[in-house]
Design an enzyme around this catalytic site. Sequence first.
Site, PDB file in Angstrom:
ATOM      1  CE  LYS A  76       8.513   3.335  -3.749  1.00  0.00           C
ATOM      2  NZ  LYS A  76       8.099   2.242  -2.861  1.00  0.00           N
ATOM      3  NE  ARG A  78      -2.319  -0.338  -1.699  1.00  0.00           N
ATOM      4  CZ  ARG A  78      -1.866  -1.044  -0.666  1.00  0.00           C
ATOM      5  NH1 ARG A  78      -2.632  -1.244   0.398  1.00  0.00           N
ATOM      6  NH2 ARG A  78      -0.647  -1.560  -0.687  1.00  0.00           N
TER       7      ARG A  78
HETATM    8  N1  BES Z   1       5.771   0.362  -6.452  1.00  0.00           N
HETATM    9  C1  BES Z   1       5.767  -0.056  -5.101  1.00  0.00           C
HETATM   10  C2  BES Z   1       5.985  -1.559  -4.952  1.00  0.00           C
HETATM   11  C3  BES Z   1       7.321  -2.087  -5.400  1.00  0.00           C
HETATM   12  C4  BES Z   1       8.349  -2.206  -4.506  1.00  0.00           C
HETATM   13  C5  BES Z   1       7.517  -2.488  -6.711  1.00  0.00           C
HETATM   14  C6  BES Z   1       9.577  -2.694  -4.927  1.00  0.00           C
HETATM   15  C7  BES Z   1       8.728  -2.993  -7.120  1.00  0.00           C
HETATM   16  C8  BES Z   1       9.773  -3.102  -6.220  1.00  0.00           C
HETATM   17  C9  BES Z   1       4.458   0.290  -4.447  1.00  0.00           C
HETATM   18  O1  BES Z   1       3.809   1.422  -4.919  1.00  0.00           O
HETATM   19  C10 BES Z   1       4.732   0.531  -3.008  1.00  0.00           C
HETATM   20  O2  BES Z   1       5.417   1.478  -2.713  1.00  0.00           O
HETATM   21  N2  BES Z   1       4.197  -0.304  -2.124  1.00  0.00           N
HETATM   22  C11 BES Z   1       4.402  -0.150  -0.733  1.00  0.00           C
HETATM   23  C12 BES Z   1       3.081  -0.359  -0.051  1.00  0.00           C
HETATM   24  C13 BES Z   1       3.077   0.039   1.400  1.00  0.00           C
HETATM   25  C14 BES Z   1       3.248   1.537   1.539  1.00  0.00           C
HETATM   26  C15 BES Z   1       1.776  -0.404   2.021  1.00  0.00           C
HETATM   27  C16 BES Z   1       5.428  -1.178  -0.304  1.00  0.00           C
HETATM   28  O3  BES Z   1       5.427  -2.295  -0.839  1.00  0.00           O
HETATM   29  O4  BES Z   1       6.241  -0.865   0.539  1.00  0.00           O
HETATM   30 MN    MN Z   2       4.533   3.195  -3.958  1.00  0.00          MN
END
Ligand code: BES
Ligand code: MN
Length: 468
Positions: free
Chosen positions: A247, A321
């Site tokens: 990220k 997931r």
């Molecule tokens: N933990 C994140 C989701 C999240 C984002 C929680 C912002 C709280 C605040 C999750 O694991 C994630 O990274 N999701 C990705 C999924 C994508 C790679 C399909 C996302 O939401 O970008």
């Molecule tokens: Mn994530």
Amino acid sequence: MPIETTATAVAELPADAELLAVPYGADLAPAVELGLHVPVSGLLAHYEAKGEAGELVEVPVAREGGVGRVLLYGVGDGSPRAMRKAAALLTRKAKGRQTLTVVPPEGDVTAFVEAALLAAYTFRIGSPGKPAVRALTFVGADEEAVRRAQAVARAVALARDLANTPASVKNPAWLAERAAEQDVPVRVWDEEQLQAEGFGGILAVGKGSASPPRLIQLSYDPPEPAERHVVLVGKGITFDSGGLSLKPTENMKTQKTDMAGGAVVIAVISALASLGARVRVTGLVAAAENMPSGTAQRPSDVIKHYGGRTVEVLNTDAEGRLVLADALAYADAELDPDAVVDIATLTGAITVALGRGYGAVYASDDDLAGELVEAGRDSDDKLWRMPLIDDYAPALKSSIADLSNVETGSTYGAGSITAALFLREFAGGRPWVHLDIAGVGRSTVDEGVLTKGATGFGVRLLLEWLTR
Ligand code: BES
Ligand code: MN
Ligand code: ZN
């Protein structure tokens, strides 16, 4: 830093209360007794007060050895929502002071006391900011209502504490230790045991980290044999860097709260006994730290979940997931639940869809969805039902495994829905609910019952649902 405030109910107005809150309605309160020189009704007329929730008239009064204040507060229509607003405002006024004495409004004061306590929550490491409200005293309130409100608020504070704790302290083993401190039976799978039993999702997500993953199980058994067995599954990513699908800093810096769902599961189970819950509840927290390293899983790896299903990992940042899939499959295979509820900060996409005021509920069962939406309304952890759109299921097709963990193209979009569809594959057709709390798990403001940082969203919701 736990909520330090204690709430008690007393019968009589203390003569020396430094901060004394009285509702507009208690016009009858004799001015002299409060230390006022003008009757309450006269004061309110003078300030042209309307009585709305959130309205406050502050009057300095002489107190033994100094100055005190009487806070005359409005409660609007007296609804739980109005009560919460009024109560939160009072505690916020009292932050930086030692004690607050409150004459509560007429009616059920549970929501009022709960909100007063939640607004008093603080989390700090190092020197304190404003000192916390040390004690909250409710005059003439129903003692049982105060006790219940306190049990709920304490559970919310525990969930907030766990999620606010930095990931330099909080790893999967630490989370398991916190679970083991609760007054319920706890079982913890370490890395070897996870390996032996085939929890390939939890292991894959955790393998880039120096702190190995854990699966944590907490059990609540009611005193009388239960008719219903509910399994709660929480996402317990103690830090989500994204893994090799790293990220950017802006998105990463909030991700110590990526175990907020797991924190809710621990906190809810810790409070069930004191609230007299009559359902059997098993909690599962799938805990791992998602880190990039030479041992991390790679985009394109294929993993095998608990129960044998294979998944092609095309984005290591879609890790929630993967750990949840193992726990859901385990619940279905081993725990024979009547209902399964998972709770997870799963997708950034849900914040785009529903914002920060409503959590998402997906359900395979309409009755269950209805129960949760209603519990959300009553508890103030509000939910909006989202659709499991079957037409989007092909998004998760993989050419080499049973499923892929993300959509490769952009045919379908709908990131929160496709994540829910992925999870559904592992719930084994049980009555199942998925709560995506990525939008509501953290607050960006200090307002009402919320403090900046972790919100504990889901604790009040699930306690309401499990104890009604
Ligand atoms: N933990 C994140 C989701 C999240 C984002 C929680 C912002 C709280 C605040 C999750 O694991 C994630 O990274 N999701 C990705 C999924 C994508 C790679 C399909 C996302 O939401 O970008
Ligand atoms: Mn994530
Ligand atoms: Zn995550």
